[in-house]
Each structure stands twice: as structure tokens, then as C-alpha cells.
Design a protein around this motif. Sequence first.
Motif, PDB file in Angstrom:
ATOM      1  N   UNK A  41       0.833  -1.217   0.000  1.00 25.28           N
ATOM      2  CA  UNK A  41       0.000   0.000   0.000  1.00 25.28           C
ATOM      3  C   UNK A  41       0.859   1.254   0.000  1.00 25.28           C
ATOM      4  N   UNK A  42       1.873   1.255   0.858  1.00 25.51           N
ATOM      5  CA  UNK A  42       2.739   2.433   0.979  1.00 25.51           C
ATOM      6  C   UNK A  42       3.422   2.746  -0.359  1.00 25.51           C
ATOM      7  N   UNK A  43       4.022   1.755  -0.969  1.00 26.02           N
ATOM      8  CA  UNK A  43       4.729   1.969  -2.240  1.00 26.02           C
ATOM      9  C   UNK A  43       3.734   2.316  -3.347  1.00 26.02           C
ATOM     10  N   UNK A  44       2.630   1.572  -3.420  1.00 30.03           N
ATOM     11  CA  UNK A  44       1.687   1.822  -4.513  1.00 30.03           C
ATOM     12  C   UNK A  44       1.072   3.217  -4.427  1.00 30.03           C
ATOM     13  N   UNK A  45       0.738   3.650  -3.226  1.00 29.02           N
ATOM     14  CA  UNK A  45       0.152   4.995  -3.105  1.00 29.02           C
ATOM     15  C   UNK A  45       1.215   6.069  -3.325  1.00 29.02           C
ATOM     16  N   UNK A  46       2.409   5.891  -2.773  1.00 29.99           N
ATOM     17  CA  UNK A  46       3.464   6.887  -2.975  1.00 29.99           C
ATOM     18  C   UNK A  46       3.761   7.058  -4.461  1.00 29.99           C
ATOM     19  N   UNK A  47       3.947   5.941  -5.150  1.00 27.96           N
ATOM     20  CA  UNK A  47       4.279   6.013  -6.577  1.00 27.96           C
ATOM     21  C   UNK A  47       3.069   6.430  -7.402  1.00 27.96           C
ATOM     22  N   UNK A  48       1.868   6.082  -6.953  1.00 31.69           N
ATOM     23  CA  UNK A  48       0.663   6.535  -7.645  1.00 31.69           C
ATOM     24  C   UNK A  48       0.526   8.045  -7.583  1.00 31.69           C
ATOM     25  N   UNK A  49       0.696   8.619  -6.383  1.00 34.60           N
ATOM     26  CA  UNK A  49       0.605  10.076  -6.246  1.00 34.60           C
ATOM     27  C   UNK A  49       1.708  10.776  -7.036  1.00 34.60           C
ATOM     28  N   UNK A  50       2.928  10.242  -6.973  1.00 36.57           N
ATOM     29  CA  UNK A  50       4.027  10.856  -7.728  1.00 36.57           C
ATOM     30  C   UNK A  50       3.779  10.782  -9.231  1.00 36.57           C
ATOM     31  N   UNK A  65       0.186  13.851   2.118  1.00 31.65           N
ATOM     32  CA  UNK A  65      -0.839  13.142   1.338  1.00 31.65           C
ATOM     33  C   UNK A  65      -0.923  11.682   1.778  1.00 31.65           C
ATOM     34  N   UNK A  66       0.218  11.027   1.948  1.00 29.49           N
ATOM     35  CA  UNK A  66       0.221   9.641   2.417  1.00 29.49           C
ATOM     36  C   UNK A  66      -0.362   9.539   3.825  1.00 29.49           C
ATOM     37  N   UNK A  67      -0.120  10.550   4.652  1.00 25.03           N
ATOM     38  CA  UNK A  67      -0.622  10.549   6.030  1.00 25.03           C
ATOM     39  C   UNK A  67      -2.125  10.748   6.101  1.00 25.03           C
ATOM     40  N   UNK A  68      -2.739  11.209   5.031  1.00 26.53           N
ATOM     41  CA  UNK A  68      -4.193  11.372   5.019  1.00 26.53           C
ATOM     42  C   UNK A  68      -4.891  10.097   4.555  1.00 26.53           C
ATOM     43  N   UNK A  69      -4.123   9.055   4.262  1.00 27.69           N
ATOM     44  CA  UNK A  69      -4.655   7.783   3.772  1.00 27.69           C
ATOM     45  C   UNK A  69      -4.614   6.748   4.887  1.00 27.69           C
TER      46      UNK A  69
END
Length: 180
Positions: A41-50, A65-69
Motif C-alpha cells: 500500500x505504501x509503495x503503490x500509493x506513494x508512486x501513484x501520487x508521484x 498526502x500519504x498521512x491522510x490515507x
Amino acid sequence: RGAESAGPPPAVTRPLPSLPRDIPSMVTAFFEQLEREHGVKFVSRAFGYLSLSQSGLTRRELGDILSSDEEVLNEVTDRLDEAFNASAEVPGMGYAPPLATARRVPPLVLSALMSDVGDLMHETFSGCGLVMRWQHRKLWVVAGARYIPDGATKRRLAKVMVDYFDGTSHFAHTERGVQS
């Protein structure tokens, strides 16, 4: 004894690992390794947002942004608990954020991911400071296809980013860079 009695080199008894045949497959294999190391989740969301951002994101913006998830926060907290419990002398004593209201992705966790990404991500100056972006278009394409696979995912990630930059999320962005 001399070299003439050494004989032929020993045969390889185990197969060598095969490398992916093309660049997208190599990048995908690298992303899979990062997911195992840092959390899916962490990698997928970080790379998705980037990948979704047009001009890149600062480390602070990405961390906010990651902290709001909640899903990302839960995964990061669980992984920190596991790591702490594995090394703690006192059984059952796990990681706990200092205050429930300050629950967020620790900056060191994000820094560890970015360190492992290495030169595949670069930082460049923008109007809002030093922003992170993919080093090459092919990386952006592969990350986008993997982490933003459909319109629903794109809309979900975009909504989180819009809420952040509009100031409606818990970790809202402001012009001065001060969290609300």
C-alpha cells in the motif's frame, strides 16, 4: 602442482537467476522488490501520487498526502509494530505514535523508500521548492500503468490530492507551506 593438473572448472549446479528481458519488466521487478521491503500500500500509493502529479511533489507534500490515507497509515504502523516487536526486549511493547491526533507516516519511512529508489527519482527546484519526479519518462509510464491501473484508481488518488491542495484534508496544504 601446476596449472595443467587443475582440470576444467566445476559445472554450475544451480541455475542462474534470469533477468527480465525488457526495461518495463526490469522496472516492474524493482517495484515488486520495493513493495516487499516497504509495503504494498505504501509503495503503490506513494508512486501513484508521484505519477499522477504533473510537476512533482515535495517530500512534505507526499508525506502529508500519504498521512491522510488510513490504509497507508495502518500498513506503516503495522510494519513498524512488527519491526519493533521483533527487536524489543519487552514483549508486547510496540510502536505507538506520540499522539493520536499526530498520526502520520514518519518522515524516516518515506526517506527510506526514496533512498532505495535512488537515481530513478530525481529532485528538481520548482515554484514550491524541491520536488520529486521520475528520472525518465519510461519509469513514469511503468509506474502509472502499475499504480494507476484504471479510471477509478485515478479518480480516488486525484481526489486525495485535490483535497490536500484545496485545504480540505487533515494535512492541508497552504501557500506558506504550514499545515492546518
